[in-house]
Design an enzyme around this catalytic site. Sequence first.
Site, PDB file in Angstrom:
ATOM      1  NE  ARG A   1      16.389   4.008   2.870  1.00 20.96           N
ATOM      2  CZ  ARG A   1      15.049   4.350   1.886  1.00 20.96           C
ATOM      3  NH1 ARG A   1      14.109   3.287   2.045  1.00 20.96           N
ATOM      4  NH2 ARG A   1      14.120   5.350   2.109  1.00 20.96           N
TER       5      ARG A   1
ATOM      6  CE  LYS B   1       8.694  -1.883  -0.177  1.00 19.77           C
ATOM      7  NZ  LYS B   1       8.677  -1.133   0.610  1.00 19.77           N
TER       8      LYS B   1
ATOM      9  CG  ASP C   1      12.417  -1.899   0.257  1.00 17.62           C
ATOM     10  OD1 ASP C   1      13.054  -1.122   0.356  1.00 17.62           O
ATOM     11  OD2 ASP C   1      11.542  -2.588   0.873  1.00 17.62           O
TER      12      ASP C   1
ATOM     13  CB  SER D   1      12.687   1.283  -1.246  1.00 14.11           C
ATOM     14  OG  SER D   1      11.708   0.799  -0.016  1.00 14.11           O
TER      15      SER D   1
ATOM     16  CG  HIS E   1       2.549   2.573  -2.893  1.00 13.21           C
ATOM     17  ND1 HIS E   1       2.905   1.467  -1.524  1.00 13.21           N
ATOM     18  CD2 HIS E   1       3.744   3.840  -1.921  1.00 13.21           C
ATOM     19  CE1 HIS E   1       3.669   2.535  -0.804  1.00 13.21           C
ATOM     20  NE2 HIS E   1       4.045   3.562  -0.745  1.00 13.21           N
TER      21      HIS E   1
HETATM   22  N1  URA Z   1       7.518   2.961   1.747  1.00  8.91           N
HETATM   23  C1  URA Z   1       9.036   2.361   1.611  1.00  8.91           C
HETATM   24  O1  URA Z   1       8.480   1.293   1.024  1.00  8.91           O
HETATM   25  N2  URA Z   1       9.882   2.878   1.826  1.00  8.91           N
HETATM   26  C2  URA Z   1      10.642   4.201   1.783  1.00  8.91           C
HETATM   27  O2  URA Z   1      12.020   4.117   1.281  1.00  8.91           O
HETATM   28  C3  URA Z   1       9.569   5.148   2.145  1.00  8.91           C
HETATM   29  C4  URA Z   1       8.322   4.438   2.256  1.00  8.91           C
END
Ligand code: URA
Length: 433
Positions: free
Chosen positions: A172, A191, A165, A187, A86
């Site tokens: 947010r 995932k 999320d 967050s 990621h």
């Molecule tokens: N990417 C995400 O998936 N969540 C965040 O809070 C910031 C970047």
Amino acid sequence: MAEAHDAVEVIIAKRERRELSDSQIDWVVDAYTRGAVADEQMSALAMAILLNGMNRREISRWTAAMIASGERMDFSALSRPTADKHSTGGVGDKITLPLAPLVAACGVAVPQLSGRGLGHTGGTLDKLEAIPGWRADLSNEAMLGQLEDVGAVICAAGTGLAPADKKLYALRDVTGTVEAIPLIASSIMSKKIAEGTGALVLDVKVGSGAFMKDVESARELADSMVALGTDAGVTTVALLTDMSTPLGLTAGNGLEVRESVEVLQGGGPADVVELTVALAREMLAAAGRDDVDPADKLADGSALDAWRRMIAAQGGDPDADLPTARETHVVTAEADGVLTRLDAMAVGLAAWRLGAGRARKEDPVQAGAGVELHAKPGDRVRAGQPLLTLHTDEPERFERALASLADGIEIGDGAGFAPQSLVLDRVAQTARA
Ligand code: URA
């Protein structure tokens, strides 16, 4: 049934800098997802978290509550180990494209759930959608089948993963609370853990074109995410990498696919090759396969072969011509000297304004739009020499793209210029506090 807690009680606890209990966290995340906590209450709590922080236990529990809000995928039936990567997002960051097939060619399956771009950083799915016929949406069964057959999948995350999320991230975004490190870490990791990967390598970008502008905050985010992965049983490592200037020589969807294929063919820009191989080595080591050298699989064509099979499995034609923009504009050097700065954010904004990115999530993107670089920081240039080529279908976009580049290019005598290393630091597992 009576609610276990009250939203105002939880908000005040965090406002007063108290630790939230496991039960408060489980309740507030669940109640927000089902609509029993209102958006304005969750906004106040998110702001209290941004201002007052959370400790490792609270972040870990918050992440677990977000995972529990949806489904969890399971790749344990596969015949090989899994590893995912990621990136926190950067300009010209096409690394997933060569990396996923490269790691697959080394015997580790890569289940890569990706997103579309918003703002100045591009989305991996937007890039792949430049390939005629390629589809981002796969069922969980099709994903599993492709992982077994090809070894790599890059596809859209289904709506079932961490729905808490999705709701919280959108909130947010409009309440000035995106930058809270505990909320970013939970967050991303909710995932990735729900996705079911066995190992995870994080590429935490640092610099003008990244979320994290300095190494200290990037390290804090990396530490937090590595701890979350470790606590959840996922072998997790992070590299902190430079994002002060774009990666490679392209920013834009079709342009980045072309450059990724060049890397898979054994060419491509040195920085893209270096980072692809560095991340592949980390993924293989985290998955227990450090006996294979990914540089060999790039050189012998097996990574390119895995790419072709991965694209074809999702309906794409790996031999099709990539779309190109109708119009181009060349930006030239204003003086002789050394290019001392080519700012990532300036180039990212230019690519976005040319049509490569979107302002709202429902906007379309242009497959051929973007910026091509002809020089990188440290290169000697001559007045009048091409520095950048801007690509778009709509020439009225050039003016605003040029405006975003105005303060992003510096040419000097090169005195005191020191090339920036690409990999700035590495964060590995930490013991539980
Ligand atoms: N990417 C995400 O998936 N969540 C965040 O809070 C910031 C970047």
